[in-house]
Write an enzyme that holds these catalytic residues in place. Sequence first.
Site, PDB file in Angstrom:
ATOM      1  N   ASP A 396     144.356  22.637 -25.153  1.00  0.00           N
ATOM      2  CA  ASP A 396     144.690  23.287 -23.885  1.00  0.00           C
ATOM      3  C   ASP A 396     144.404  22.368 -22.698  1.00  0.00           C
ATOM      4  O   ASP A 396     143.426  21.617 -22.695  1.00  0.00           O
ATOM      5  CB  ASP A 396     143.866  24.572 -23.761  1.00  0.00           C
ATOM      6  N   GLU A 449     149.044  20.373 -24.823  1.00  0.00           N
ATOM      7  CA  GLU A 449     149.672  21.055 -23.695  1.00  0.00           C
ATOM      8  C   GLU A 449     149.431  20.167 -22.475  1.00  0.00           C
ATOM      9  O   GLU A 449     148.355  20.181 -21.889  1.00  0.00           O
ATOM     10  CB  GLU A 449     149.060  22.435 -23.462  1.00  0.00           C
TER      11      GLU A 449
END
Length: 666
Positions: A396, A449
């Site tokens: 993330d 990401e």
Amino acid sequence: MNNRLYKLMNWPRIEGIIYSEEDSPHEILGPHAAGKSVLFQTFQPGAESVSVITEDGKKHKMEMVDEAGYFAYLLAGKIPDNYEYEVTREDESIRIKDAYQFKTGLTQNDVEKFNAGIHYTIYEKLGTHVMTSGKVQGTHFAVWAPNAVRVSVVGDFNHWDGRMHQMSRNAESGVFEIFVPDVKPGECYLKADPYAFGQQLRPDSASVVRELDYAWKDRKWMKEREKKQQENSPVSVYELYLGSFKKSDTGEYLNYRELASEIVRYVQETGYTHVELMPVMEHPLDASWGYQVIGYYAPTARYGSAEDFMFFVDTLHQAGIGVILDWVPAHFPRDTYGLAQFDGTCLYEHADPRQGAHPHWGTLIYNYGRPQVSNYLIANALYWVEKYHVDGIRMDAVASMLYLDYGKNDGEWVANIYGGHENLEAMELLKHLNSVMKKRNPGVFMIAEESTAWPKITGKVEEDGLGFDLKWNMGFMNDFLTYIGYDPYFRAHHHNELTFSMIYAYSENFMLVFSHDEVVHGKSTMIGKMPGVLEDKFANLRLTYAYMMTHPGKKLLFMGQDIAEFKEFDEMRETEWGLLSCDGHKGVHELIKDLNKLYKEKPALYALDTHPEGFEWINCISPEKCMVSFLRKTQKKNDTLVVAVNFANAEQEFVIGVPYEGKYTE
């Protein structure tokens, strides 16, 4: 007091024990040779009397040498192999084993590797581990707290009294250790242990002693995984939040074991190849969806135990479904019982808030340049792969790690040694992790990401890339959702937003995503983004999914979007499965099933996914018609697919060229 006993006592260090200022209690407490005798010392706060009971059953009453509860006794002979203390408080006597008769300590090899940041199984040394020392069962505790004056274990087993089990410092590593007899799995202790395999369910915050003991049955999957997860394999991912996939009849969370069967049934029926779980690591705030982690090594107790989660992964593997975990090394919350100022100093984070804090998120940033901190994170990613058999790590907020000025204004960040805004230490961490993961666990997906144009995210580490396998294609997502959101009458003026993704499609290995981020915080759901009346919305959504599935790149779709939910994602409710009784919603779901089937059956849609040779435009220059057509190819002529897409929301006839003469099947 016995005169000889008095002379043997080290009074300054005894005061250190009593006033909790001693960091080497094993050198004082327990049995120690004193000539031809043994000096026993123990600190039992509040005790009226203490006796040593030797293995021959004899009881030797100890002398209280300090009224705080410090006792000593001089016994003739050698140090006994076994003994216990009988401790009396207010007419109640209990027998206990002495934690200070057991020697502890990391090996020199452990210390050197941890200090260098390359101890990839450090979680087997730090945290808690149920074990046998000699013939005595108990739990070994170890924690890295180099700047602490003194560290104690407190828990159910010592009435949460920090004076009872003071730990000994390893001077070379800053790790404090102790073996506590008779502490069993399930017992709680404080504070939140960075390496704890279990933590209490919020709002409680203690760590829990856990064993990782599970008999895996997924050998076939693990043996074949590398073939299933290659660069050009079909990968269609169902992203979900376990807490709201499905709930019990009373609205409570389902256990990992109950969720396993429900998710297997749905994923197999719908045809996805993998699931991606929003973070399952322990976190205090439901509304963070797991993205503000407190217990990096502990599966959240919301859905059960560590073994329950192992069962979950095992069950999916036996059903042929891969499991990808969201993982958050970019930041951590400020909760005082967690990692923030862990040993009284900024140990895991930078001391300078310009380096150690995200002003907009209200969280802290890891000090990636500190070897023991990078070791903590690298070992954690390996832990989920090697202990829980997960098949991929989706990292993330990678952009927030790579840029020192991410989300910050002038004066809120510190440049690197070259004056730039690149976080050189984070870059090294990512390269280190990705290279080690590939060496130890080939075939595991490492997914980033990353929302900017940082070069070589999926480039090889040897070629100065970061070493990820896949990058979320945020550009495709943003451009396409902007394009499809226009009324078809105006789409001709935005044709570039439809076709631009192919300009950079092979600069990285991409995964196309319509993720949870796009269906929260007022952004509307996928069907809610579509223009027109209800019938048009459903038509545009079906078109969106069909185009995504034929566009180069791996696929990811968030739960609820494959049944066209109108309500935004909410962690408090379950997916609206009742919608499947409505024709429009059922139709979208049937389309997803057909698309997943088509995707896996047609090699042209994945076999050259990362190679320009696998794609060719037929027509991308007819904006007035709101249409595109293209080829998806393999190295075999007969596998070629012709794709024609009509975004005009009106019936049109196209004449398009095809590469080979013959009959084409629709």
